[in-house]
Design a protein around this motif. Structure first.
Motif, PDB file in Angstrom:
ATOM      1  N   ILE A 145      -1.101   8.759 -11.907  1.00 50.63           N
ATOM      2  CA  ILE A 145      -1.047   9.763 -10.842  1.00 50.63           C
ATOM      3  C   ILE A 145       0.245   9.670 -10.039  1.00 50.63           C
ATOM      4  O   ILE A 145       0.867  10.705  -9.734  1.00 50.63           O
ATOM      5  CB  ILE A 145      -2.280   9.647  -9.930  1.00 50.63           C
ATOM      6  CG1 ILE A 145      -3.562   9.828 -10.739  1.00 50.63           C
ATOM      7  CG2 ILE A 145      -2.222  10.690  -8.819  1.00 50.63           C
ATOM      8  CD1 ILE A 145      -3.686  11.163 -11.420  1.00 50.63           C
ATOM      9  N   PRO A 146       0.722   8.471  -9.681  1.00 49.44           N
ATOM     10  CA  PRO A 146       2.028   8.420  -9.004  1.00 49.44           C
ATOM     11  C   PRO A 146       3.162   9.039  -9.806  1.00 49.44           C
ATOM     12  O   PRO A 146       4.090   9.609  -9.220  1.00 49.44           O
ATOM     13  CB  PRO A 146       2.244   6.907  -8.804  1.00 49.44           C
ATOM     14  CG  PRO A 146       0.871   6.357  -8.655  1.00 49.44           C
ATOM     15  CD  PRO A 146       0.036   7.167  -9.618  1.00 49.44           C
ATOM     16  N   TYR A 147       3.100   8.958 -11.142  1.00 54.93           N
ATOM     17  CA  TYR A 147       4.116   9.640 -11.944  1.00 54.93           C
ATOM     18  C   TYR A 147       4.073  11.149 -11.676  1.00 54.93           C
ATOM     19  O   TYR A 147       5.118  11.811 -11.558  1.00 54.93           O
ATOM     20  CB  TYR A 147       3.886   9.380 -13.431  1.00 54.93           C
ATOM     21  CG  TYR A 147       4.195   7.969 -13.894  1.00 54.93           C
ATOM     22  CD1 TYR A 147       5.095   7.160 -13.205  1.00 54.93           C
ATOM     23  CD2 TYR A 147       3.599   7.440 -15.036  1.00 54.93           C
ATOM     24  CE1 TYR A 147       5.382   5.869 -13.629  1.00 54.93           C
ATOM     25  CE2 TYR A 147       3.878   6.150 -15.476  1.00 54.93           C
ATOM     26  CZ  TYR A 147       4.769   5.370 -14.764  1.00 54.93           C
ATOM     27  OH  TYR A 147       5.050   4.096 -15.190  1.00 54.93           O
ATOM     28  N   ALA A 148       2.860  11.700 -11.577  1.00 56.53           N
ATOM     29  CA  ALA A 148       2.721  13.138 -11.296  1.00 56.53           C
ATOM     30  C   ALA A 148       3.191  13.459  -9.878  1.00 56.53           C
ATOM     31  O   ALA A 148       3.861  14.476  -9.650  1.00 56.53           O
ATOM     32  CB  ALA A 148       1.265  13.572 -11.486  1.00 56.53           C
ATOM     33  N   TYR A 149       2.843  12.591  -8.915  1.00 60.04           N
ATOM     34  CA  TYR A 149       3.309  12.794  -7.553  1.00 60.04           C
ATOM     35  C   TYR A 149       4.834  12.790  -7.495  1.00 60.04           C
ATOM     36  O   TYR A 149       5.454  13.607  -6.804  1.00 60.04           O
ATOM     37  CB  TYR A 149       2.787  11.684  -6.637  1.00 60.04           C
ATOM     38  CG  TYR A 149       1.308  11.731  -6.342  1.00 60.04           C
ATOM     39  CD1 TYR A 149       0.600  12.923  -6.371  1.00 60.04           C
ATOM     40  CD2 TYR A 149       0.621  10.565  -6.000  1.00 60.04           C
ATOM     41  CE1 TYR A 149      -0.741  12.962  -6.079  1.00 60.04           C
ATOM     42  CE2 TYR A 149      -0.731  10.593  -5.706  1.00 60.04           C
ATOM     43  CZ  TYR A 149      -1.414  11.782  -5.752  1.00 60.04           C
ATOM     44  OH  TYR A 149      -2.750  11.809  -5.459  1.00 60.04           O
ATOM     45  N   ALA A 150       5.433  11.853  -8.219  1.00 59.54           N
ATOM     46  CA  ALA A 150       6.886  11.746  -8.218  1.00 59.54           C
ATOM     47  C   ALA A 150       7.530  13.016  -8.767  1.00 59.54           C
ATOM     48  O   ALA A 150       8.591  13.448  -8.292  1.00 59.54           O
ATOM     49  CB  ALA A 150       7.320  10.530  -9.034  1.00 59.54           C
ATOM     50  N   ALA A 151       6.884  13.616  -9.757  1.00 54.70           N
ATOM     51  CA  ALA A 151       7.428  14.847 -10.340  1.00 54.70           C
ATOM     52  C   ALA A 151       7.455  15.975  -9.319  1.00 54.70           C
ATOM     53  O   ALA A 151       8.436  16.730  -9.232  1.00 54.70           O
ATOM     54  CB  ALA A 151       6.602  15.251 -11.558  1.00 54.70           C
ATOM     55  N   THR A 152       6.389  16.106  -8.517  1.00 57.68           N
ATOM     56  CA  THR A 152       6.371  17.164  -7.500  1.00 57.68           C
ATOM     57  C   THR A 152       7.390  16.882  -6.399  1.00 57.68           C
ATOM     58  O   THR A 152       8.040  17.796  -5.900  1.00 57.68           O
ATOM     59  CB  THR A 152       4.965  17.310  -6.885  1.00 57.68           C
ATOM     60  OG1 THR A 152       4.599  16.109  -6.208  1.00 57.68           O
ATOM     61  CG2 THR A 152       3.936  17.611  -7.954  1.00 57.68           C
TER      62      THR A 152
END
Length: 407
Positions: A89-96
């Motif tokens: 999930i942090p990978y997805a947060y980082a993308a946004t």
């Protein structure tokens, strides 16, 4: 939270539409359902994103985890354990964040997108005869909207992979079921209690072994990406493992522990230990009682039982059983889910109108009032469906007269 009346009206409108769909036999098209799902979730997201109040974990745990990935730092170690999950999930947060989307919007987009996809999967889980109705009811579900669009909690992400794993297992695709289940575990750890259900759905021991190995391999893969994807020193990986395994013994938010603490949060290892033992014992009993039932009913029973005895709970946990109970409703599911939505709504909307002192004063009665919801969860369990009468499909074995979960 800003605009409490407008928010409550929008959520109530969703509830009314879901009830009307059941009463009048609506079967909205997929396009109509998705428009309703996206429109309702984005409207609430827009309100939540500009509010002065933001959920504590959304700001102090989720955002720092995403920012840590951008800095090429470990999301667990750099937040001192405030983020205690794998880095998926942090990978997805980082993308946004990297895309320049304001956190108040981008952090919630991750959960909203997952919840919209979940709308489609809930329909498929219900079966062809009930697909259009059930997916529309989940699209209008107030509890799902609050968790995804107000709280921005990760539950919809975990659930979208979990339901996907069930659908794959139902089709006999062991590898796909295992991979999807592993992704659910990589988002949140709680689906592990449903691994026996997933394995039970598969028909051969070879499929079960493959699914078991795949479900473990995916979280392991995310873990081993930490040195490369998050810059975690290899020497500190044991510290990360220790933090991932540790659960703070915070109680007093829900059920029996709320009455023991006077409705206040408390660090009570004894209560937490007793509650953990209760959870394990009750889940084993429920699994045994429903082992011959439809896997969706077994799942609903296990997750509802979990909520009854758990010593600690956040309002977002109540979403765990919602997709399954909507897909295969019971006589009391509508009442139970409406009560859950009301209780959660008081926390998300009403309590957030106060400052810290006012919130603390009102939190006690709110937490203790959860005891009124628990009997409805017990009643909502599929008591009359502990075994399947023959080999019919889920929609064929479900009683036709049962009321739907309208929230």
């Amino acid at each position: 939270m800003n605009q409490p009346i407008l928010t409550a009206v929008l959520l109530a409108a969703g509830l009314i539409l879901a009830i009307a769909a059941q009463r009048y036999g609506w079967r909205p098209s997929l396009r109509t359902t998705l428009l309703a799902a996206v429109g309702l979730r984005l409207a609430i997201l827009a309100i939540a994103a500009v509010a002065e109040w933001q959920p504590v974990d959304f700001v102090q745990s989720f955002q720092p985890a995403g920012e840590a990935i951008l800095r090429h730092e470990d999301p667990v170690l750099s937040t001192d354990g405030s983020w205690r999950f794998l880095p998926m999930i942090p990978y997805a947060y980082a993308a946004t964040l990297a895309a320049g989307i304001p956190w108040e919007v981008g952090g919630r987009l991750v959960t909203v997108v997952a919840d919209v996809i979940l709308v489609i999967l809930v329909g498929r889980l219900a079966g062809r005869d009930q697909e259009a109705l059930r997916r529309f009811q989940y699209a209008c579900c107030p509890l799902a909207v609050m968790v995804a669009s107000i709280h921005g909690q990760v539950e919809p992400v975990s659930l979208v992979f979990l339901v996907g794993a069930y659908l794959a297992a139902r089709s006999g695709r062991g590898p796909a079921a295992g991979i999807l289940f592993g992704l659910a575990l990589s988002a949140k750890s709680w689906p592990i209690v449903l691994l026996p259900v997933l394995l039970l759905m598969l028909t051969t021991w070879r499929q079960r072994l493959v699914a078991l190995l795949a479900s473990g391999a995916v979280p392991l893969l995310f873990f081993v990406t930490l040195p490369l994807g998050a810059g975690t020193p290899v020497s500190r990986l044991p510290e990360v493992v220790a933090m991932l395994r540790w659960v703070r013994p915070i109680v007093g938010e829900w059920g029996w522990t709320a009455w023991l603490t006077g409705g206040n949060w408390a660090l009570e290892p004894t209560y937490a230990t007793i509650g953990q033992a209760l959870i394990y014992a009750v889940l084993i009993i429920v699994f045994w009682l429903w082992r011959r039932g439809d896997p969706v009913d077994l799942t609903s029973a296990m997750l509802l039982a979990f909520m009854v005895v758990t010593p600690r709970l956040g309002a977002q946990y109540l979403l765990w059983f919602v997709p399954f109970l909507i897909a295969r409703p019971t006589r009391w599911s509508q009442t139970a889910l409406a009560a859950c939505a009301l209780w959660a709504g008081l926390g998300y909307i009403y309590l957030t109108q106060f400052d810290h002192t006012g919130w603390a004063a009102h939190h006690s009665w709110w937490a203790m009032s959860s005891i009124l919801v628990i009997p409805l969860l017990v009643l909502a369990m599929p008591w009359d469906r502990r075994s399947r009468p023959g080999s019919g499909t889920p929609q064929e074995t479900a009683p036709r007269h049962i009321a739907t979960a309208a929230t």
